[in-house]
Design a protein around this motif. Sequence first.
Motif, PDB file in Angstrom:
ATOM      1  N   ASP A  69       0.866  -1.182   0.000  1.00 28.88           N
ATOM      2  CA  ASP A  69       0.000   0.000   0.000  1.00 28.88           C
ATOM      3  C   ASP A  69       0.902   1.230   0.000  1.00 28.88           C
ATOM      4  O   ASP A  69       1.817   1.333   0.831  1.00 28.88           O
ATOM      5  N   ILE A  70       0.636   2.148  -0.925  1.00 24.53           N
ATOM      6  CA  ILE A  70       1.431   3.367  -1.047  1.00 24.53           C
ATOM      7  C   ILE A  70       0.480   4.561  -1.021  1.00 24.53           C
ATOM      8  O   ILE A  70      -0.489   4.595  -1.784  1.00 24.53           O
ATOM      9  N   HIS A  71       0.756   5.535  -0.166  1.00 26.01           N
ATOM     10  CA  HIS A  71      -0.027   6.761  -0.088  1.00 26.01           C
ATOM     11  C   HIS A  71       0.835   7.898  -0.622  1.00 26.01           C
ATOM     12  O   HIS A  71       1.932   8.139  -0.106  1.00 26.01           O
ATOM     13  N   ILE A  72       0.334   8.585  -1.674  1.00 24.40           N
ATOM     14  CA  ILE A  72       1.143   9.614  -2.329  1.00 24.40           C
ATOM     15  C   ILE A  72       0.369  10.916  -2.482  1.00 24.40           C
ATOM     16  O   ILE A  72      -0.855  10.952  -2.378  1.00 24.40           O
ATOM     17  N   ALA A  73       1.118  11.971  -2.771  1.00 28.74           N
ATOM     18  CA  ALA A  73       0.577  13.247  -3.228  1.00 28.74           C
ATOM     19  C   ALA A  73       1.067  13.427  -4.649  1.00 28.74           C
ATOM     20  O   ALA A  73       2.218  13.094  -4.959  1.00 28.74           O
ATOM     21  N   VAL A  74       0.194  13.910  -5.529  1.00 30.09           N
ATOM     22  CA  VAL A  74       0.569  14.107  -6.924  1.00 30.09           C
ATOM     23  C   VAL A  74       0.647  15.594  -7.248  1.00 30.09           C
ATOM     24  O   VAL A  74       0.069  16.426  -6.554  1.00 30.09           O
ATOM     25  N   THR A  75       1.346  15.908  -8.313  1.00 30.45           N
ATOM     26  CA  THR A  75       1.451  17.269  -8.796  1.00 30.45           C
ATOM     27  C   THR A  75       0.164  17.640  -9.523  1.00 30.45           C
ATOM     28  O   THR A  75      -0.356  16.854 -10.313  1.00 30.45           O
ATOM     29  N   TYR A  76      -0.338  18.822  -9.278  1.00 24.85           N
ATOM     30  CA  TYR A  76      -1.578  19.276  -9.893  1.00 24.85           C
ATOM     31  C   TYR A  76      -1.421  19.335 -11.413  1.00 24.85           C
ATOM     32  O   TYR A  76      -0.412  19.798 -11.940  1.00 24.85           O
ATOM     33  N   GLY A  77      -2.435  18.821 -12.125  1.00 27.35           N
ATOM     34  CA  GLY A  77      -2.467  18.920 -13.576  1.00 27.35           C
ATOM     35  C   GLY A  77      -1.908  17.727 -14.325  1.00 27.35           C
ATOM     36  O   GLY A  77      -1.843  17.747 -15.545  1.00 27.35           O
ATOM     37  N   VAL A  78      -1.503  16.685 -13.622  1.00 27.15           N
ATOM     38  CA  VAL A  78      -0.955  15.512 -14.302  1.00 27.15           C
ATOM     39  C   VAL A  78      -2.033  14.433 -14.398  1.00 27.15           C
ATOM     40  O   VAL A  78      -3.023  14.450 -13.676  1.00 27.15           O
TER      41      VAL A  78
END
Length: 116
Positions: A69-78
């Motif tokens: 299980d991986i919890h991430i934050a992504v860059t806006y607009g991708v």
Amino acid sequence: MIGFETNLGTIEISQEYFANLIGHAASECCGVAGMINSPYQTVRSRLMRREAPDKGVRVRSENGGLLVDIHIAVTYGVNISAIVRSIVHKVRYTVEESTGFPVAKVNVYVDSMKAQ
């Protein structure tokens, strides 16, 4: 410790090693802004009053394979689905090549978005 039985004996690898390996592999993927603590890790960090060493990663063994299980934050607009596919592929390849343990499933949770 996560262990597997082989014909030569038991192989055990620590949770911290998996967290570092998987966190590094996921962070290298384009569009990943960072790792986020899971709710369990957030509670544990507050109780211990220090940052969890396995930030955003949880690994467990089930039926002869690893569940990640991986919890991430992504860059806006991708494109989120493209990022998730890339992470799943890279994490599975990295873990299986580094440890020889089969990866049964990789779950990626996108918890937040960050501006560039």
